[in-house]
Each structure stands twice: as structure tokens, then as C-alpha cells.
Design a protein around this motif. Structure first.
Motif, PDB file in Angstrom:
ATOM      1  N   ASP A 158       0.835  -1.201   0.000  1.00 41.01           N
ATOM      2  CA  ASP A 158       0.000   0.000   0.000  1.00 41.01           C
ATOM      3  C   ASP A 158       0.869   1.250   0.000  1.00 41.01           C
ATOM      4  O   ASP A 158       1.906   1.302   0.676  1.00 41.01           O
ATOM      5  N   THR A 159       0.433   2.258  -0.742  1.00 41.29           N
ATOM      6  CA  THR A 159       1.069   3.561  -0.683  1.00 41.29           C
ATOM      7  C   THR A 159       0.338   4.410   0.345  1.00 41.29           C
ATOM      8  O   THR A 159      -0.877   4.554   0.287  1.00 41.29           O
ATOM      9  N   ILE A 160       1.079   4.970   1.284  1.00 38.10           N
ATOM     10  CA  ILE A 160       0.497   5.775   2.349  1.00 38.10           C
ATOM     11  C   ILE A 160       0.560   7.262   2.012  1.00 38.10           C
ATOM     12  O   ILE A 160      -0.380   8.014   2.263  1.00 38.10           O
ATOM     13  N   ALA A 161       1.684   7.706   1.439  1.00 33.71           N
ATOM     14  CA  ALA A 161       1.841   9.123   1.119  1.00 33.71           C
ATOM     15  C   ALA A 161       2.845   9.290  -0.012  1.00 33.71           C
ATOM     16  O   ALA A 161       3.761   8.479  -0.176  1.00 33.71           O
ATOM     17  N   THR A 162       2.674  10.357  -0.800  1.00 37.65           N
ATOM     18  CA  THR A 162       3.613  10.691  -1.869  1.00 37.65           C
ATOM     19  C   THR A 162       3.867  12.190  -1.867  1.00 37.65           C
ATOM     20  O   THR A 162       3.032  12.985  -1.436  1.00 37.65           O
ATOM     21  N   LYS A 163       5.032  12.576  -2.350  1.00 36.59           N
ATOM     22  CA  LYS A 163       5.385  13.988  -2.421  1.00 36.59           C
ATOM     23  C   LYS A 163       6.368  14.186  -3.572  1.00 36.59           C
ATOM     24  O   LYS A 163       7.415  13.531  -3.620  1.00 36.59           O
ATOM     25  N   VAL A 164       6.040  15.059  -4.522  1.00 36.99           N
ATOM     26  CA  VAL A 164       6.933  15.354  -5.632  1.00 36.99           C
ATOM     27  C   VAL A 164       7.978  16.352  -5.162  1.00 36.99           C
ATOM     28  O   VAL A 164       7.652  17.450  -4.703  1.00 36.99           O
ATOM     29  N   LEU A 165       9.250  15.984  -5.260  1.00 31.83           N
ATOM     30  CA  LEU A 165      10.337  16.851  -4.834  1.00 31.83           C
ATOM     31  C   LEU A 165      10.901  17.671  -5.984  1.00 31.83           C
ATOM     32  O   LEU A 165      11.426  18.767  -5.783  1.00 31.83           O
ATOM     33  N   LYS A 166      10.793  17.132  -7.199  1.00 30.36           N
ATOM     34  CA  LYS A 166      11.369  17.816  -8.358  1.00 30.36           C
ATOM     35  C   LYS A 166      10.723  17.295  -9.629  1.00 30.36           C
ATOM     36  O   LYS A 166      10.513  16.094  -9.764  1.00 30.36           O
ATOM     37  N   GLN A 172      11.183  12.926 -12.853  1.00 27.11           N
ATOM     38  CA  GLN A 172      10.428  13.300 -11.667  1.00 27.11           C
ATOM     39  C   GLN A 172      11.018  12.601 -10.453  1.00 27.11           C
ATOM     40  O   GLN A 172      11.221  11.384 -10.467  1.00 27.11           O
ATOM     41  N   ILE A 173      11.302  13.369  -9.426  1.00 30.80           N
ATOM     42  CA  ILE A 173      11.802  12.815  -8.174  1.00 30.80           C
ATOM     43  C   ILE A 173      10.644  12.797  -7.185  1.00 30.80           C
ATOM     44  O   ILE A 173      10.050  13.832  -6.888  1.00 30.80           O
ATOM     45  N   THR A 174      10.310  11.621  -6.682  1.00 29.75           N
ATOM     46  CA  THR A 174       9.148  11.470  -5.809  1.00 29.75           C
ATOM     47  C   THR A 174       9.550  10.789  -4.501  1.00 29.75           C
ATOM     48  O   THR A 174      10.284   9.802  -4.510  1.00 29.75           O
ATOM     49  N   GLU A 175       9.056  11.328  -3.417  1.00 34.23           N
ATOM     50  CA  GLU A 175       9.222  10.704  -2.108  1.00 34.23           C
ATOM     51  C   GLU A 175       7.965   9.879  -1.818  1.00 34.23           C
ATOM     52  O   GLU A 175       6.846  10.381  -1.958  1.00 34.23           O
ATOM     53  N   VAL A 176       8.144   8.629  -1.455  1.00 35.27           N
ATOM     54  CA  VAL A 176       7.019   7.717  -1.294  1.00 35.27           C
ATOM     55  C   VAL A 176       7.117   6.972   0.030  1.00 35.27           C
ATOM     56  O   VAL A 176       8.186   6.493   0.402  1.00 35.27           O
ATOM     57  N   GLU A 177       5.993   6.883   0.719  1.00 33.73           N
ATOM     58  CA  GLU A 177       5.895   6.056   1.922  1.00 33.73           C
ATOM     59  C   GLU A 177       4.943   4.900   1.627  1.00 33.73           C
ATOM     60  O   GLU A 177       3.822   5.119   1.167  1.00 33.73           O
ATOM     61  N   LYS A 178       5.397   3.690   1.875  1.00 33.13           N
ATOM     62  CA  LYS A 178       4.597   2.501   1.618  1.00 33.13           C
ATOM     63  C   LYS A 178       4.576   1.609   2.853  1.00 33.13           C
ATOM     64  O   LYS A 178       5.399   1.765   3.761  1.00 33.13           O
ATOM     65  N   GLU A 199      12.254   8.909 -11.286  1.00 34.00           N
ATOM     66  CA  GLU A 199      11.513   8.358 -12.418  1.00 34.00           C
ATOM     67  C   GLU A 199      11.863   9.083 -13.717  1.00 34.00           C
ATOM     68  O   GLU A 199      12.149  10.274 -13.706  1.00 34.00           O
ATOM     69  N   ASN A 200      11.800   8.360 -14.814  1.00 35.93           N
ATOM     70  CA  ASN A 200      11.905   8.973 -16.136  1.00 35.93           C
ATOM     71  C   ASN A 200      10.726   8.472 -16.962  1.00 35.93           C
ATOM     72  O   ASN A 200      10.694   7.317 -17.380  1.00 35.93           O
ATOM     73  N   HIS A 201       9.732   9.339 -17.166  1.00 34.93           N
ATOM     74  CA  HIS A 201       8.498   8.931 -17.821  1.00 34.93           C
ATOM     75  C   HIS A 201       8.665   8.707 -19.314  1.00 34.93           C
ATOM     76  O   HIS A 201       7.824   8.069 -19.943  1.00 34.93           O
ATOM     77  N   GLN A 202       9.729   9.222 -19.883  1.00 39.04           N
ATOM     78  CA  GLN A 202       9.978   9.019 -21.307  1.00 39.04           C
ATOM     79  C   GLN A 202      10.726   7.721 -21.559  1.00 39.04           C
ATOM     80  O   GLN A 202      10.421   6.983 -22.500  1.00 39.04           O
ATOM     81  N   LYS A 203      11.683   7.425 -20.705  1.00 36.77           N
ATOM     82  CA  LYS A 203      12.476   6.207 -20.860  1.00 36.77           C
ATOM     83  C   LYS A 203      11.839   5.009 -20.149  1.00 36.77           C
ATOM     84  O   LYS A 203      12.391   3.912 -20.198  1.00 36.77           O
ATOM     85  N   VAL A 204      10.687   5.241 -19.501  1.00 34.94           N
ATOM     86  CA  VAL A 204       9.986   4.217 -18.703  1.00 34.94           C
ATOM     87  C   VAL A 204      10.966   3.425 -17.832  1.00 34.94           C
ATOM     88  O   VAL A 204      11.058   2.204 -17.907  1.00 34.94           O
ATOM     89  N   SER A 205      11.689   4.166 -17.028  1.00 36.29           N
ATOM     90  CA  SER A 205      12.661   3.564 -16.120  1.00 36.29           C
ATOM     91  C   SER A 205      12.674   4.357 -14.816  1.00 36.29           C
ATOM     92  O   SER A 205      12.171   5.482 -14.742  1.00 36.29           O
TER      93      SER A 205
END
Length: 316
Positions: A158-166, A172-178, A199-205
């Protein structure tokens, strides 16, 4: 392991605050506050670009972000219409030309107390669709565990919280609590996991590294998805490497695109726990849970591809 070059500077900038919850409550006595259990609704989200202004306004009236037509990855960097078309192809072609996803191959190597997992498997959906499953924080049931816990269909992860840092273009740099739920050999428990995901949404990696993971000194890794042209030999009569455009042309637009998923996961138990036989037990749990989560994904995709599509006339 330096999987985040220049990463420290990005984090220290802290240039973007947590996204506000997308949930919009009506004025009829509903609270606008976000409960502890709903913190994961904070995003990141991207609206479906196919929505008209009217449809978007209507969607904003929904009470829950799970019901909203949003994506977890930025649709600027892929063709969302093609992704929908591919989903239809997978469902319509399943009976005539069944495809069997390759089970996960997991190689485990331990050196100097650090465990390396190299993982490879295939899934019958395009890379962007699979990437969305990996990154979507809405707990939509990809990692299910029906009958394993008190609450049916309670998810293992389960994902509890997310926060976009950049956000910088496709990156995209994302902070995630699971929270991860595990059960093995009659034992069960939960493990809080706090990660930074690059994350890199273009390179799907993506690459990830721990902020804090219970009982773990090292916890990091990466994943990437590459296209798999599953109907190439049947429709294109060729085994040579071709591009997606060439595949679409030679298959007459009827070729399905699957995904080759490559993952690396590296972990090391904390010093006090990294001694036998405790370290063996922890490694055993980590490897078992990783394989189970992958199998959950495979079963979800297999189930989706078995759904029969009805034509406009009402036939199959």
C-alpha cells in the motif's frame, strides 16, 4: 552505490511542496480535510489529455481520486490513445492467439553481506501501461492478497503518502511512503518503507533508494520496461530488430506490444541482524515477497487480458 548522480542537490532544494489532495468535497457538510488513511491521495497526478473541459469539470466533482481519469506518469511522453488501443488488442486477440507471459527469472547473489536480486520477466501490456502499474500510488489492487488477511482484497503493498520533490521534463523525483505486508512459514508482519524514486516517464525507467526501511541498512534498485513485439514473427515474418513504427506498419496495426521488465534490487540487513541465522531469515523473506509481488502483477495482467471485448453490435 551511486544510482542518483547529483541527487543530493535536488533534494536539498525542496522546491516543490506536497501536492494537495485532488479530492473535491461537495458543500453539503463534507469535510475538506484529508484523513491519515487518505494521505496517499496527494498525487502526483496527470489528467487524461483526451478529456474535454466539461468532462474534467465533472471529474472534479468525484469524491475519490481513484475514480478520476488521471495518470501517475506524464502523458506528454507517450501516446495515451495508443495505450488504450493496445489494451483492446490484448483483450480481443487473447483467444485466437494466446500469449503466455514468461515467469520471472530471479537470480540471487550475496557478497559481503549485501544481497543482489537480478530479475527479468515479461508482461502482456505495453511498457507505459506496466510502468503505470509500478508508479500508481492509488492502491488500485495490482498487489492483492485475497484470503491472506482478515480483510479480503487487502493489498500486500500500500502507498500511504507521496510527495513530488522535483519535476524536470520527463524526470520526476518522488518521495514515497509505503507499507509492505508479508506472510511466510506461518509468520506474518508489516514493514514500513520510505523511498526516494527517480523516475523517467519518457524512458519508462526508474531508480530508487531508501530514506528509511525497517531492519535494512541498504535498500535500493532500479527497473526499466522495454517493448516486446509479440506478434512480429506471425505478422511481419521477421525476427530482426525493428522499431515500433515499423512494427505497426508491417503488422497492419494488429500487432500487440508487450513488455520486457528488468529489475535490480539490492539490500543489506542492519548490522545487528546481518548475522546467521537471522540474516538468512530476513533474506528469505525479502526474496519470497519480491517474487510474490511480481506474481501478483502477472496474474493481474493475465486476468485483464482474458476479459472479452464486445463489439458495438453486441456480439463478441
Amino acid at each position: 552505490m551511486g544510482i542518483f548522480p547529483g541527487f543530493g542537490g535536488w533534494i536539498n532544494q525542496n522546491i516543490q511542496q506536497s501536492l494537495k489532495a485532488s479530492t473535491k468535497r461537495s458543500e453539503k457538510g463534507k469535510s475538506s480535510s484529508v484523513s491519515e488513511e487518505e494521505r496517499y491521495l496527494q498525487g502526483p497526478w496527470y489528467w487524461n489529455p483526451a478529456l474535454s473541459p466539461k468532462e474534467k469539470a465533472e471529474s472534479m466533482e468525484l469524491d475519490h481520486v481513484k475514480s478520476m481519469p488521471m495518470f501517475a506518469s506524464d502523458p506528454k511522453y507517450y501516446d495515451s490513445d495508443e495505450r488504450v488501443r493496445q489494451a483492446g488488442l490484448w483483450m480481443s486477440e487473447n483467444k485466437k492467439h494466446p500469449w503466455h507471459d514468461e515467469p520471472a527469472k530471479v537470480k540471487v547473489k550475496t557478497k559481503n553481506g549485501i544481497c543482489h536480486l537480478n530479475i527479468y520477466f515479461t508482461l502482456g501490456r505495453p511498457p507505459q501501461s506496466v510502468y503505470e502499474m509500478f508508479t500508481d500510488p492509488r492502491n488500485v489492487g495490482f498487489f492483492h492478497s485475497m484470503g491472506k488477511y482478515k480483510n479480503h482484497w487487502r493489498t500486500r503493498l500500500d502507498t500511504i503518502a507521496t510527495k513530488v520533490l522535483k519535476k524536470d521534463g520527463p524526470r520526476q523525483i518522488t518521495e514515497v511512503e509505503k507499507v509492505l505486508r508479508w506472510k511466510i512459514l506461518g509468520y506474518n508482519g508489516t514493514i514500513p518503507i520510505h523511498l526516494i524514486i527517480d523516475e523517467n516517464h519518457q524512458k519508462v525507467s526508474a531508480t530508487y533508494k531508501k530514506v528509511k526501511v525497517k531492519h535494512m541498512k541498504v535498500f535500493e534498485g532500479s527497473w526499466k520496461m522495454e517493448p516486446l513485439y509479440v506478434d512480429q514473427e506471425r505478422l511481419c515474418k521477421s525476427r530482426s530488430h525493428i522499431s515500433e513504427d515499423e512494427y505497426k506498419k508491417c503488422s497492419g496495426g494488429k500487432g500487440r506490444i508487450g513488455s520486457k521488465v528488468t529489475m535490480e534490487h539490492i539490500f543489506q540487513p542492519s548490522s545487528l541482524l546481518n548475522v546467521p541465522p537471522i540474516s538468512w531469515f530476513i533474506r528469505g523473506i525479502a526474496v519470497k515477497v519480491t517474487k510474490t509481488l511480481i506474481q501478483d502483477l502477472r496474474e493481474h495482467v493475465i486476468m485483464m487480458n482474458k476479459i472479452e471485448v464486445l463489439d458495438p453490435a453486441g456480439g463478441k
